[in-house]
Scaffold this motif. Structure first.
Motif, PDB file in Angstrom:
ATOM      1  N   MET A 234      44.759  29.150 -97.170  1.00 56.23           N
ATOM      2  CA  MET A 234      44.385  27.833 -96.654  1.00 56.23           C
ATOM      3  C   MET A 234      45.365  27.407 -95.562  1.00 56.23           C
ATOM      4  O   MET A 234      44.964  26.842 -94.549  1.00 56.23           O
ATOM      5  CB  MET A 234      44.395  26.828 -97.816  1.00 56.23           C
ATOM      6  CG  MET A 234      43.459  25.667 -97.626  1.00 56.23           C
ATOM      7  SD  MET A 234      41.782  26.227 -97.337  1.00 56.23           S
ATOM      8  CE  MET A 234      40.885  24.750 -97.647  1.00 56.23           C
TER       9      MET A 234
ATOM     10  N   VAL B 172      49.335  20.942-106.784  1.00 54.11           N
ATOM     11  CA  VAL B 172      49.035  20.615-108.175  1.00 54.11           C
ATOM     12  C   VAL B 172      48.499  21.848-108.889  1.00 54.11           C
ATOM     13  O   VAL B 172      48.912  22.183-110.005  1.00 54.11           O
ATOM     14  CB  VAL B 172      48.014  19.459-108.256  1.00 54.11           C
ATOM     15  CG1 VAL B 172      47.456  19.324-109.661  1.00 54.11           C
ATOM     16  CG2 VAL B 172      48.656  18.157-107.805  1.00 54.11           C
ATOM     17  N   THR B 173      47.582  22.555-108.221  1.00 54.96           N
ATOM     18  CA  THR B 173      47.007  23.773-108.799  1.00 54.96           C
ATOM     19  C   THR B 173      48.100  24.782-109.124  1.00 54.96           C
ATOM     20  O   THR B 173      48.122  25.383-110.204  1.00 54.96           O
ATOM     21  CB  THR B 173      46.015  24.385-107.805  1.00 54.96           C
ATOM     22  OG1 THR B 173      45.027  23.422-107.496  1.00 54.96           O
ATOM     23  CG2 THR B 173      45.354  25.619-108.378  1.00 54.96           C
TER      24      THR B 173
ATOM     25  N   PHE C 235      46.165  15.359 -98.657  1.00 52.06           N
ATOM     26  CA  PHE C 235      45.673  15.300-100.033  1.00 52.06           C
ATOM     27  C   PHE C 235      45.165  16.669-100.485  1.00 52.06           C
ATOM     28  O   PHE C 235      45.358  17.072-101.621  1.00 52.06           O
ATOM     29  CB  PHE C 235      44.567  14.248-100.155  1.00 52.06           C
ATOM     30  CG  PHE C 235      45.076  12.915-100.613  1.00 52.06           C
ATOM     31  CD1 PHE C 235      44.852  12.468-101.898  1.00 52.06           C
ATOM     32  CD2 PHE C 235      45.806  12.112 -99.750  1.00 52.06           C
ATOM     33  CE1 PHE C 235      45.335  11.248-102.321  1.00 52.06           C
ATOM     34  CE2 PHE C 235      46.292  10.891-100.164  1.00 52.06           C
ATOM     35  CZ  PHE C 235      46.058  10.453-101.456  1.00 52.06           C
ATOM     36  N   MET C 236      44.498  17.377 -99.556  1.00 50.04           N
ATOM     37  CA  MET C 236      43.983  18.689 -99.916  1.00 50.04           C
ATOM     38  C   MET C 236      45.148  19.630-100.252  1.00 50.04           C
ATOM     39  O   MET C 236      45.127  20.328-101.270  1.00 50.04           O
ATOM     40  CB  MET C 236      43.140  19.232 -98.763  1.00 50.04           C
ATOM     41  CG  MET C 236      42.312  20.447 -99.086  1.00 50.04           C
ATOM     42  SD  MET C 236      43.241  21.947 -98.913  1.00 50.04           S
ATOM     43  CE  MET C 236      43.590  21.918 -97.164  1.00 50.04           C
TER      44      MET C 236
ATOM     45  N   LEU D 238      46.780  12.413 -93.122  1.00 50.66           N
ATOM     46  CA  LEU D 238      46.897  11.901 -94.499  1.00 50.66           C
ATOM     47  C   LEU D 238      45.839  12.534 -95.392  1.00 50.66           C
ATOM     48  O   LEU D 238      46.112  13.002 -96.501  1.00 50.66           O
ATOM     49  CB  LEU D 238      46.740  10.370 -94.491  1.00 50.66           C
ATOM     50  CG  LEU D 238      46.690   9.698 -95.859  1.00 50.66           C
ATOM     51  CD1 LEU D 238      48.073   9.713 -96.489  1.00 50.66           C
ATOM     52  CD2 LEU D 238      46.196   8.267 -95.741  1.00 50.66           C
ATOM     53  N   SER D 239      44.601  12.565 -94.872  1.00 50.06           N
ATOM     54  CA  SER D 239      43.491  13.114 -95.644  1.00 50.06           C
ATOM     55  C   SER D 239      43.715  14.592 -95.948  1.00 50.06           C
ATOM     56  O   SER D 239      43.588  15.044 -97.083  1.00 50.06           O
ATOM     57  CB  SER D 239      42.203  12.907 -94.847  1.00 50.06           C
ATOM     58  OG  SER D 239      41.125  13.516 -95.480  1.00 50.06           O
ATOM     59  N   ASP D 240      44.095  15.348 -94.915  1.00 41.83           N
ATOM     60  CA  ASP D 240      44.332  16.771 -95.093  1.00 41.83           C
ATOM     61  C   ASP D 240      45.500  16.990 -96.054  1.00 41.83           C
ATOM     62  O   ASP D 240      45.505  17.943 -96.839  1.00 41.83           O
ATOM     63  CB  ASP D 240      44.638  17.403 -93.734  1.00 41.83           C
ATOM     64  CG  ASP D 240      44.043  18.783 -93.609  1.00 41.83           C
ATOM     65  OD1 ASP D 240      43.236  19.154 -94.474  1.00 41.83           O
ATOM     66  OD2 ASP D 240      44.383  19.496 -92.652  1.00 41.83           O
TER      67      ASP D 240
ATOM     68  N   ALA E 235      48.113  18.754-101.205  1.00 42.80           N
ATOM     69  CA  ALA E 235      48.710  18.279-102.450  1.00 42.80           C
ATOM     70  C   ALA E 235      47.924  18.816-103.639  1.00 42.80           C
ATOM     71  O   ALA E 235      48.509  19.215-104.658  1.00 42.80           O
ATOM     72  CB  ALA E 235      48.739  16.756-102.467  1.00 42.80           C
ATOM     73  N   GLY E 236      46.606  18.865-103.500  1.00 44.53           N
ATOM     74  CA  GLY E 236      45.779  19.429-104.568  1.00 44.53           C
ATOM     75  C   GLY E 236      46.125  20.880-104.834  1.00 44.53           C
ATOM     76  O   GLY E 236      46.146  21.333-105.983  1.00 44.53           O
ATOM     77  N   LEU E 237      46.434  21.632-103.766  1.00 43.40           N
ATOM     78  CA  LEU E 237      46.820  23.029-103.954  1.00 43.40           C
ATOM     79  C   LEU E 237      48.164  23.137-104.667  1.00 43.40           C
ATOM     80  O   LEU E 237      48.359  24.017-105.510  1.00 43.40           O
ATOM     81  CB  LEU E 237      46.880  23.739-102.599  1.00 43.40           C
ATOM     82  CG  LEU E 237      45.534  24.058-101.978  1.00 43.40           C
ATOM     83  CD1 LEU E 237      45.712  24.682-100.606  1.00 43.40           C
ATOM     84  CD2 LEU E 237      44.744  25.008-102.863  1.00 43.40           C
TER      85      LEU E 237
END
Lengths: 622, 192
Positions: B130, B38-39, B31-32, B27-29, B34-36
């Motif tokens: 990544m 979004v970018t 989010f990372m 789940l935590s990973d 998901a951030g990419l």
């Protein structure tokens, strides 16, 4: 050789060697490829690589990955290692140790040390600000010290939160340790290379962005910026892994009868905090990593000339950094809810409401980040939704205040030092809360943004939400950790010196902020008439430092005294106080208990919370 | 690969902890990643980088097939079929390496842009880089599982490391199923 038997020194030496080798490797490769290695700019990629290698080298050197490496090689390890009997007992605290209580104390001591460091940075630049004109700091050094004050304080608060959650959560829910003891030790130790890297930025040109690291400035700041990024990355990793551990521990390791709504209320706060730490922390890591990569490889995420956008950084950054303030305050508010019933001798008013309000603050907190960006030139249509979401946070926070007042109402209040700090936390946090809505409302924020008003507001929330409760927690659980109680007179002196000085700092800050004193600047125009106010803030800041000095003296004196107190010194119903002090290894392994009643029914005749199976414990004759 | 000689009850308790812990990590990973994403949409919007469609569809197919073998490996060890488990693990690892070679060795070289030439390059190399880093850690995890499998460390009853490796591998695969359309399919190439 004796010094090498400490895991800590092994780790630091490994980090220095690792950083040097990593840097040298890239410098050599660059030299072979015919690339220049003339100044700090040229060797920046090498230094960044060295920084990461140094961090990994520390973790290997300290021994935090020994068991995992054995597992990888297919070698089984004992479930519990226990301290090495050949080493003196104090040495456990400088080695990798899997006992959650040792790790909690390691977190706590690290936190206090980082506080002193960050506080010292503040005193230095406060002295500079006492009068207009630059006295003894250069503007660059001022900026670096101000940025370091922010980020080292954040690391101190995160480790302080780690101290409280790690020490208390397993004890409170009746577990013998955390769910993942090795991960727990790793999560603590990774803070140390992180903190060392952040502070090393001071010697590598510093950084002039403040703790937020906004590009485009951070994309061209000196090399210190990169060490700041790597250090924060490691501290963030600690936050993620620690949160993961807390969530699994709370969900899976509770004692028989310990349902979710019968846990001590602090556990709910730690649980809600961990939900934020687990997920949102990835975003600050990503945003800092992207600036780091932009600097090293020239990738233009935040470079408008290459099609990048600096506002994207702020979105990613605040997606963590606003919820992060709830990471800072929720455990503190949990401490307040935990201690009030003990010292009011009354049931906690609205247990379920408090538990749910922690979760609500954590969840609403994910949808408010853009209120930091009202003046940043972001998309205009985001302003109003984020304003309303921000104001919505006041609702669950208000639930907590009502509950606290309801708990105190008609209580038999006594005020030893921990209770003083608890009451102080409520009042200070009330001011932090009331000064918040003007910043969350677009119309007023456009005026208030980037002034000392924000600085005053923020320090109210941090002192009320973390510093006061953290001191309360130290005074309250110190007898549990050491079996000794801290001196009351010195404790009260600490409180009564710190509180008025603190008010002087933040009230004056807010006052001159409203009149136009800008934050973060190294110097100001004397004709604005802010000099007396600035001098007053500086004097008050030194008085706060004096009060903390009294606290430290109290701490050392108590450690050295041999006077011991009874096991349950505050007459608490919580399970950790039913154990001997200091708490034994493997907590309840020899003293299991069953939860038979509600946690906070203080003053109700005949009610019990936990039934200790003391028969078995005494039969084993410890 | 757990701690030594646990009783069945202790093993079951630790298994439950480990499973939840891994899901939380994923789940935590997530989010990372998901951030990419979004970018990518924030910076490029309705445009997409000019990338080679053939390479894209091949590496995507390779990664999907590798997840099939990963699943076979897990099922086979659960049925006590050690040889089949080792073969399927090896195939997963092999296809993972083929995927990385396809992305880093071919696609990165064919791309008409460099990491530092603009937002296209920045987004494309960051996202694939990544993800490739995660594939690399997955391949290392698979290698550990394979070697310990050769030594006979896993049984039909106790093979959490295989399960963890499989879950992680599927996660990395699923991330790519979001990245592939984001980079190869959605939007139009600038200038075309």
């Amino acid at each position: 050789m004796r010094i090498l038997s400490l895991g800590f020194t092994r780790g630091v030496i490994a980090q220095i060697i690792g950083s040097a080798l990593g840097t040298a490797l890239i410098v050599a490769i660059r030299a072979i490829l015919g690339m220049p290695n003339n100044d700090l700019r040229d060797i920046e990629p090498a230094a960044v690589f060295g920084g990461f290698v140094g961090g990994i080298a520390f973790m290997l050197g300290v021994g935090s990955m020994d068991d995992w490496i054995k597992w990888m090689r297919g070698i089984a390890t004992p479930e519990y290692h226990g301290p090495d009997p050949n080493k003196p007992r104090w040495q456990r605290y400088f080695d990798v140790d899997y006992d959650h209580k040792v790790i909690g104390v390691q977190y706590g001591v690290t936190s206090v040390l980082l506080f002193l460091l960050a506080g010292t940075f503040a005193l230095i630049f406060r002295t500079e600000l006492a009068a207009a004109g630059m006295q003894f700091l250069s503007p660059d050094l001022y900026n670096t010290l101000m940025g370091l004050h922010g980020i080292v304080m954040i690391a101190a608060i995160l480790t302080g939160v780690g101290a409280m959650s790690n020490y208390l959560v397993p004890l409170m829910i009746g577990a013998n340790d955390m769910a993942f003891p090795r991960l727990n030790a790793f999560a603590f130790w990774v803070n140390v290379p992180g903190a060392l890297l952040v502070v090393s930025s001071l010697f590598l040109g510093g950084f002039d962005t403040g703790w937020t690291g906004y590009p485009p400035l951070s994309a061209r700041a000196p090399l210190g910026m990169q060490m700041f990024f790597i250090g924060v990355y490691l501290v963030g990793l600690s936050s993620i892994l620690g949160s993961l551990n807390i969530i699994v521990t709370v969900l899976k390791m509770r004692a028989p009868g310990m349902t979710m709504f019968r846990m001590p209320i602090f556990v709910w706060a730690a649980f809600a905090t961990s939900l934020i730490g687990l997920t949102a922390t990835q975003m600050i890591g990503l945003s800092f990593l992207m600036v780091l990569i932009q600097r090293v490889f020239g990738m233009g995420f935040f470079d408008p000339t290459k099609g990048g956008n600096v506002v994207l950084f702020q979105h990613l950054f605040w997606f963590y950094s606003h919820p992060a303030v709830y990471v800072f305050i929720l455990p503190g508010l949990g401490i307040v809810s935990e201690l009030l019933p003990v010292f009011a001798r009354k049931p906690l008013f609205g247990y379920k409401w408090i538990a749910m309000s922690s979760l609500a603050i954590a969840l609403v907190g994910f949808f408010v980040w853009a209120h930091h960006m009202f003046t940043a030139g972001m998309e205009e249509y985001l302003r109003v939704p984020f304003m309303y979401a921000t104001l919505l946070v006041a609702v669950p926070t208000g639930v907590k205040f009502f509950s606290w007042v309801g708990t105190l109402w008609q209580g038999k209040i006594i005020t030893p030092t921990p209770m003083l700090f608890t009451l102080g936390a409520i009042v200070v946090f009330l001011f932090g809360g009331l000064t918040g809505p003007p910043n969350g409302t677009v119309a007023t924020d456009l005026h208030l943004h980037d002034t000392y008003w924000i600085v005053g507001h923020f320090h109210n929330t941090m002192f009320g939400g973390f510093v006061y409760p953290f001191f309360a927690a130290i005074y309250y659980w110190f007898p549990k950790i050491t079996g000794k109680r801290m001196n009351e007179t010195l404790g009260k002196l600490h409180f009564w010196l710190m509180t008025p000085s603190f008010w002087a700092v933040t009230w004056v800050q807010m006052f001159i902020g409203l009149r136009g004193m800008r934050r973060r600047i190294a110097d100001y125009d004397p004709t604005q008439g802010f000099e007396p106010a600035q001098l007053l803030i500086t004097i008050a800041a030194f008085l706060i430092a004096l009060s903390v000095l009294i606290f430290l003296i109290n701490l050392v004196r108590t450690m050295r005294s041999s006077e011991r107190v009874t096991d349950n010194v505050w007459n608490s119903r919580s399970p950790e106080w039913q154990l001997p002090s200091p708490a034994p290894d493997h907590n309840y392994a020899d003293r299991p208990f069953v939860v038979v009643g509600e946690p906070y029914d203080y003053g109700l005749p005949g009610s019990t919370y936990v039934a200790m199976q003391t028969g078995t414990a005494s039969a084993r004759a410890e | 690969m757990a701690a030594q000689a646990l009783s069945a009850a202790d093993y079951a308790r630790k298994l439950a902890n480990n499973r939840l812990g891994l899901w939380l990590f994923i789940l935590s990973d997530g989010f990372m990643f998901a951030g990419l994403l979004v970018t990518r949409f924030y910076l490029l919007g309705e445009h997409r980088p000019h990338v080679d469609q053939t390479v894209g569809i091949i590496v995507t197919a390779v990664l999907l097939v590798s997840s099939f073998f990963m699943n076979r490996a897990e099922v086979m060890i659960a049925h006590g079929d050690r040889r089949g488990f080792l073969f399927a693990t090896f195939m997963t690892m092999f296809l993972g390496i083929v995927f990385m070679a396809g992305v880093v060795g071919v696609e990165w070289q064919l791309a008409p842009f460099k990491p530092d030439t603009g937002a296209d390059g920045a987004v494309f190399f960051m996202m694939t880089g990544m993800h490739a880093f995660h594939v690399l850690t997955g391949v290392m995890f698979l290698a550990v599982v394979f070697i310990n499998g050769l030594r006979g460390h896993y049984s039909a009853e106790r093979h959490y490391a295989v399960e963890a490796c499989a879950n992680y591998w599927h996660f990395v695969d699923i991330v790519w199923q979001f990245f592939y359309p984001a980079l190869y399919l959605i939007g139009t190439v600038a200038g075309s």
